[in-house]
Scaffold this active site. Structure first.
Site, PDB file in Angstrom:
ATOM      1  CB  ILE A   1      65.950  92.078 -12.745  1.00  0.00           C
ATOM      2  CG1 ILE A   1      66.382  93.660 -12.718  1.00  0.00           C
ATOM      3  CG2 ILE A   1      66.310  90.819 -13.154  1.00  0.00           C
ATOM      4  CD1 ILE A   1      67.883  93.138 -12.157  1.00  0.00           C
TER       5      ILE A   1
ATOM      6  CD1 TRP B   1      45.653  82.293 -13.136  1.00  0.00           C
ATOM      7  CD2 TRP B   1      44.919  83.633 -11.699  1.00  0.00           C
ATOM      8  NE1 TRP B   1      45.136  81.874 -12.544  1.00  0.00           N
ATOM      9  CE2 TRP B   1      44.328  82.478 -11.749  1.00  0.00           C
ATOM     10  CE3 TRP B   1      44.396  83.678 -10.424  1.00  0.00           C
ATOM     11  CZ2 TRP B   1      43.818  81.255 -10.865  1.00  0.00           C
ATOM     12  CZ3 TRP B   1      43.703  82.857  -9.346  1.00  0.00           C
ATOM     13  CH2 TRP B   1      43.175  82.138 -10.110  1.00  0.00           C
TER      14      TRP B   1
ATOM     15  CG  ASP C   1      55.054  90.393 -12.258  1.00  0.00           C
ATOM     16  OD1 ASP C   1      53.688  90.761 -11.935  1.00  0.00           O
ATOM     17  OD2 ASP C   1      55.110  90.406 -13.580  1.00  0.00           O
TER      18      ASP C   1
ATOM     19  CD  GLU D   1      73.782  82.208 -14.992  1.00  0.00           C
ATOM     20  OE1 GLU D   1      73.197  82.230 -16.074  1.00  0.00           O
ATOM     21  OE2 GLU D   1      74.805  81.855 -14.394  1.00  0.00           O
TER      22      GLU D   1
ATOM     23  CB  SER E   1      58.059  96.115  -5.870  1.00  0.00           C
ATOM     24  OG  SER E   1      57.127  97.679  -5.680  1.00  0.00           O
ATOM     25  CB  THR E   2      60.104 100.918  -3.471  1.00  0.00           C
ATOM     26  OG1 THR E   2      60.922 100.925  -4.208  1.00  0.00           O
ATOM     27  CG2 THR E   2      60.737 100.551  -1.863  1.00  0.00           C
ATOM     28  CD  GLU E   3      59.848 100.456  -7.754  1.00  0.00           C
ATOM     29  OE1 GLU E   3      60.699 100.941  -7.713  1.00  0.00           O
ATOM     30  OE2 GLU E   3      60.128  99.628  -7.543  1.00  0.00           O
ATOM     31  CG  ASN E   4      54.028  97.052  -7.085  1.00  0.00           C
ATOM     32  OD1 ASN E   4      53.449  97.918  -7.209  1.00  0.00           O
ATOM     33  ND2 ASN E   4      54.044  95.962  -7.017  1.00  0.00           N
TER      34      ASN E   4
ATOM     35  NE  ARG F   1      48.197  94.481 -10.384  1.00  0.00           N
ATOM     36  CZ  ARG F   1      48.188  95.699 -10.825  1.00  0.00           C
ATOM     37  NH1 ARG F   1      46.915  97.249  -9.997  1.00  0.00           N
ATOM     38  NH2 ARG F   1      48.914  96.065 -11.266  1.00  0.00           N
TER      39      ARG F   1
ATOM     40  NE  ARG G   1      58.472  90.108 -13.718  1.00  0.00           N
ATOM     41  CZ  ARG G   1      58.616  91.860 -13.285  1.00  0.00           C
ATOM     42  NH1 ARG G   1      59.753  92.299 -12.885  1.00  0.00           N
ATOM     43  NH2 ARG G   1      57.873  92.301 -13.500  1.00  0.00           N
TER      44      ARG G   1
END
Length: 262
Positions: free
Chosen positions: A218, A45, A40, A230, A85-88, A43, A211
């Site tokens: 998550i 960065w 993640d 973990e 992701s599906t959302e993206n 953008r 992450r």
């Protein structure tokens, strides 16, 4: 500029020394069998460094190649990367999705050509709503999956247009279809049989999730498989992720007592 260069020259040996110290701390400890990566912060960065959207994903792509080598050299047997992701997949603007899929395709081409895949005998698989991807990208995915299908030493899973909730819903639908058709009875339904209905029935639970970007969540990533994972959250944006950040994640994993819910 000269001051920045001098600072870099001064810090480089210190960084290498710290990297060696971390390596000596982790090299004889237990390793996670399965590492999940949520890369993640591309953008943000790029925005902080006055770079373009294309630069964001180009450097993200380069970093992923680098980190995969680190993980393979370390001896990690299973690696899963949350590529998209599906959302993206559903909500990002078309021009951004075009850039993203361009670099995904470039990464798949690398997997087809890079000898490191053959050296470590990496089996590549892809999970998610792959039918949403451009046809040429699907073709490349199919080629690399076929090319590596007989490898069994390591496994790299690419989660593309993937959502954990959707995977569980799809598994329930497939299970219900089999139940209605008499292929499975109620008494046979348990965690082990349910796993067979996931996108990849052989995918193991994840031991360590890493992450980047400082976000502490998550984000719908392999919800079933991370039940007892973990979690390690790194402040660095993905393109800035360093080997010492990976070593810190491994060190953190080694220090934890895993109870698996008990």
């Amino acid at each position: 500029m000269a001051k920045d260069l001098t600072r870099g020259l001064l810090f480089k040996p210190i960084y290498k020394l710290y990297e060696l110290v971390l390596w000596n701390q982790i090299r004889n400890g237990p390793l996670p069998d399965h590492v999940g990566i949520i890369p993640d912060g591309n953008r943000r960065w790029a925005r902080d460094n006055n770079l373009s959207l294309n630069d964001a994903y180009f450097y993200g792509y380069k970093k992923l190649k680098e980190v995969l080598i680190w993980l393979l050299e370390l001896g990690i047997k299973n690696i899963t990367v949350f590529v998209l992701s599906t959302e993206n997949c559903d909500k990002r603007k078309q021009n951004e999705l075009s850039i993203i899929t361009t670099y995904i395709k470039r990464g798949i081409q690398d997997l087809l050509e890079d000898p490191i895949v053959d050296k470590y005998e990496v089996k590549v698989s892809a999970i998610g709503k792959l039918d949403k991807l451009p046809k040429d990208l699907i073709d490349y995915l199919n080629r690399v999956v076929e090319k590596t299908s007989n490898y069994d030493k390591r496994k790299l899973t690419l989660a593309i247009c993937y959502g954990g909730r959707q995977e569980i819903l799809d598994a329930v639908v497939r299970l219900l279809d089999d139940y209605r058709n008499g292929k499975i009875v109620k008494s046979e339904i348990n965690e082990e049989t349910f796993r067979k209905y996931f996108y990849d029935s052989e995918l193991q639970d994840i031991d360590l999730v890493i992450r980047t970007s400082g976000e502490v969540r998550i984000s719908n990533f392999l919800l079933w498989h991370v039940a007892y994972s973990e979690l390690f959250f790194c402040e660095a944006y993905w393109p800035e992720f360093r080997k010492i950040d990976l070593w810190r994640a491994i060190r953190s994993f080694q220090k934890r007592k895993r109870n698996f819910g008990a």
